[in-house]
Design a protein around this motif. Structure first.
Motif, short mmCIF file in Angstrom:
data_model
loop_
_atom_site.label_atom_id
_atom_site.label_comp_id
_atom_site.label_asym_id
_atom_site.label_seq_id
_atom_site.Cartn_x
_atom_site.Cartn_y
_atom_site.Cartn_z
N ALA A 165 44.63 49.61 41.08
CA ALA A 165 45.86 49.49 41.71
C ALA A 165 46.03 49.55 43.26
CB ALA A 165 46.82 50.57 41.23
N ARG A 166 45.07 50.13 43.77
CA ARG A 166 45.13 50.24 45.31
C ARG A 166 44.26 49.36 45.99
NH1 ARG A 166 44.31 55.64 43.56
NH2 ARG A 166 42.16 55.54 43.99
N ALA A 167 43.54 48.46 45.21
CA ALA A 167 42.68 47.45 45.65
C ALA A 167 43.33 46.52 46.61
CB ALA A 167 41.87 46.74 44.63
N GLU A 168 42.78 46.05 47.66
CA GLU A 168 43.36 45.10 48.62
C GLU A 168 42.70 43.85 48.20
OE1 GLU A 168 43.08 46.46 52.50
OE2 GLU A 168 44.39 48.21 52.17
N LEU A 169 43.09 43.01 47.30
CA LEU A 169 42.53 41.88 46.84
C LEU A 169 43.19 40.78 47.61
CD1 LEU A 169 41.79 42.44 42.97
CD2 LEU A 169 40.20 42.79 44.95
N PRO A 170 42.35 39.58 47.92
CA PRO A 170 42.74 38.37 48.60
C PRO A 170 44.00 37.63 47.74
CG PRO A 170 40.56 37.92 47.51
CD PRO A 170 40.79 39.44 47.39
N GLU A 171 44.91 37.13 48.16
CA GLU A 171 46.03 36.56 47.59
C GLU A 171 45.96 34.90 48.24
OE1 GLU A 171 49.55 36.14 45.13
OE2 GLU A 171 48.44 37.92 45.68
N PRO A 172 45.79 34.17 47.20
CA PRO A 172 45.60 32.84 47.39
C PRO A 172 46.69 32.09 47.80
CG PRO A 172 45.54 32.90 44.91
CD PRO A 172 45.60 34.42 45.68
N GLY A 173 46.79 30.98 48.73
CA GLY A 173 47.92 30.31 49.08
C GLY A 173 47.73 28.81 48.46
N PRO A 174 48.69 28.15 49.17
CA PRO A 174 48.65 26.69 48.60
C PRO A 174 47.37 26.11 48.95
CG PRO A 174 50.86 27.27 49.40
CD PRO A 174 49.94 28.35 49.79
N GLY A 175 46.83 25.37 48.04
CA GLY A 175 45.51 24.65 48.12
C GLY A 175 44.38 25.15 48.27
N GLN A 176 44.22 26.56 48.28
CA GLN A 176 42.97 27.50 48.50
C GLN A 176 42.46 27.82 46.97
OE1 GLN A 176 44.80 30.98 50.66
NE2 GLN A 176 43.42 30.11 52.49
N PHE A 177 41.31 28.40 47.09
CA PHE A 177 40.47 28.52 45.73
C PHE A 177 40.05 30.12 45.69
CE2 PHE A 177 40.45 23.94 46.44
CZ PHE A 177 40.25 23.56 44.96
N LEU A 178 40.05 30.42 44.60
CA LEU A 178 39.49 31.84 44.08
C LEU A 178 37.94 31.61 44.28
CD1 LEU A 178 42.32 32.82 41.70
CD2 LEU A 178 41.78 34.03 43.96
N TYR A 179 37.49 32.38 44.79
CA TYR A 179 35.59 32.40 44.82
C TYR A 179 35.38 33.69 44.07
CZ TYR A 179 30.86 32.56 46.60
OH TYR A 179 29.77 32.72 46.77
N VAL A 180 34.16 33.51 43.31
CA VAL A 180 33.40 34.62 42.55
C VAL A 180 32.17 34.50 42.53
CG1 VAL A 180 33.29 36.03 40.71
CG2 VAL A 180 35.56 35.32 41.28
N ARG A 181 31.26 35.31 43.04
CA ARG A 181 29.79 35.17 43.02
C ARG A 181 29.29 36.32 42.17
NH1 ARG A 181 25.15 36.62 46.25
NH2 ARG A 181 26.73 37.80 47.79
N SER A 182 28.45 35.91 41.21
CA SER A 182 27.72 36.82 40.45
C SER A 182 26.15 36.92 40.21
CB SER A 182 28.39 37.03 38.96
OG SER A 182 29.89 37.07 39.16
N GLU A 183 25.87 37.95 39.63
CA GLU A 183 24.29 37.71 39.23
C GLU A 183 24.29 37.73 37.68
OE1 GLU A 183 21.51 37.08 41.15
OE2 GLU A 183 22.53 36.90 42.93
N VAL A 184 23.73 37.06 36.99
CA VAL A 184 23.76 37.15 35.56
C VAL A 184 22.51 36.81 35.06
CG1 VAL A 184 26.21 36.22 35.77
CG2 VAL A 184 24.35 34.43 35.42
N SER A 185 22.53 37.35 33.63
CA SER A 185 21.41 36.95 32.76
C SER A 185 21.76 37.26 31.31
CB SER A 185 20.15 38.12 32.88
OG SER A 185 19.17 38.03 32.09
N TRP A 186 21.56 36.26 30.48
CA TRP A 186 21.86 36.39 28.96
C TRP A 186 20.86 36.06 28.11
CZ3 TRP A 186 26.71 38.11 28.74
CH2 TRP A 186 27.44 37.75 29.97
#
Length: 400
Positions: A165-186
């Motif tokens: 609840a206290r996290a300061e996460l980015p708020e996307p504006g018009p024309g912007q994109f949410l970006y997530v980078r992960s390391e994965v293995s399945w």
């Protein structure tokens, strides 16, 4: 009209006579050239189907997911041996179509000696030697299964939800994109020439997703996956389908209630009849929302509190994400296959680190303790265009 006399029920079939009348069965073994062509055809079909359906894909994958799941996945996986997460639609199912088709190819390769026929290090199945595992796959790690408990769960969830609840996460504006980078293995589905299944996983590798707030535009880069071009694949949804819990967007998430009771009721109502029972499906749905999304802070806090109310959810004292980071975990075991999905949080800051799926009992050829999938979220940010990375990471390669 010529009619065939009806055989009386008491007259037995003369199997010996039928055997003499039928032609001798052919040799089921395919030539190496035919196997090569079959493999090329299957991989071409995977690429074509991936391009056609990229907007509907995303790691058990996951593992569970999932994650194994397809990362992942395989997500984002091969998804795969595990149900894989789905970017933009169900984050983390790595795309589902890719994982399922890849698992089909790998299974065919193990059963028919495809790796040997196409230049792999193993010999053909008929030679009695083991066929080489899929390229890039490594033996799945096996760990001691730490027992989960409800003791301390309420306190840990209070700390985790408070931090969210206290996290300061980015708020996307018009024309912007949410970006997530992960390391994965399945988990990778593979069967050796001896007919025995072995647990292999993808080498841990990067996965990047860009998604517009409305979910209609996006891009996936996971060059490790053969069916995903090195430049990535589009996640655009030109029709802009209806958003639901199983097909979310950031704008949709902002409309959800943040009260844990109302959230959990909505999740049960919308996912009824899906998955391996209502409780497991509710837990999986929340995990999908967390894995590869930027979730509004108050909603994230509500989701954690809602998850704690699901029967069977426990606290695991120690778990490790794909980046090797240790933390405490909120977890639940799928009664159907014994796979336990663990959401991992930093011990001090209680921020979300990633996810791990561990087999808790021998099942489906997978031994207890096998790590079926792992993810680690490395970056969440807002950028101005697809394939643009946050400052300090550099931009992705331009489109071809």
């Amino acid at each position: 009209m010529i009619r065939t006399p009806r055989r009386r029920r008491e007259e037995p079939l003369d199997h010996a006579e039928l055997t003499r009348l039928l032609p001798a069965p052919g040799d089921p073994e395919l030539s190496s050239d035919r196997l090569n062509r079959l493999e090329e055809h299957l991989m071409t079909e995977i690429r074509n189907r991936t391009s056609d359906t990229a907007s509907d894909t995303s790691p058990h994958a996951s593992a569970d997911t999932s994650p194994e799941a397809a990362t992942g996945a395989p997500p984002a996986g091969a998804h795969s041996g595990d149900r894989a997460p789905r970017p933009a639609r169900r984050p983390g199912r790595r795309p589902v179509l890719v994982g399922a088709a890849a698992a089909l190819v790998l299974a065919a390769a193990g059963a028919a000696g495809l790796a040997g026929g196409s230049g792999g290090s193993g010999g053909p199945a008929s030679s009695g030697r083991a066929v080489a595992p899929p390229a890039g796959a490594v033996p799945a790690p096996v760990v001691q299964v730490v027992r989960g408990t409800t003791a301390g769960l309420a306190g840990a969830v209070a700390d985790i939800s408070g931090a969210a609840a206290r996290a300061e996460l980015p708020e996307p504006g018009p024309g912007q994109f949410l970006y997530v980078r992960s390391e994965v293995s399945w988990l990778v589905s593979w069967e050796g020439a001896d007919g025995k299944s072995r647990s292999y996983v993808d080498t841990i590798h990067p996965r990047e997703v860009w998604v517009s707030p409305d979910g209609d535009k996006g891009w996936l880069m996971e060059p490790y996956k053969e069916a995903v071009d090195r430049d990535g694949i589009t996640l655009d949804d030109p029709e802009g389908g209806e958003r639901t819990l199983n097909s979310p967007s950031y704008d949709y998430l902002r409309t959800l209630p943040t009260d844990p009771g109302l959230l959990l009721k909505k999740i049960y109502d919308e996912t009824g009849g899906m998955g391996n029972g209502p409780d497991q499906q509710a837990f999986s749905t929340i995990g999908d929302l967390l894995r590869e999304q930027v979730v509004p802070p108050r909603l994230a806090a509500g989701l954690y509190r809602a998850a704690a109310r699901i029967p069977g959810v426990v606290l695991v004292d120690d778990s490790v994400d794909a980046a090797g980071r240790h933390g405490v975990a909120i977890a639940r075991t799928d009664e159907a296959d014994g796979a336990r999905t663990e959401w991992i949080f930093d011990r001090e800051t209680y921020t979300y680190l990633g996810e791990r799926t561990v087999q808790t009992r021998d099942a489906e050829g997978i031994e207890a303790g096998t790590v079926r999938g792992r993810t680690a979220v490395m970056d969440r940010a807002v950028v101005d265009a697809v394939k643009q990375r946050p400052a300090g990471l550099g931009d992705a390669p331009p489109s071809a």
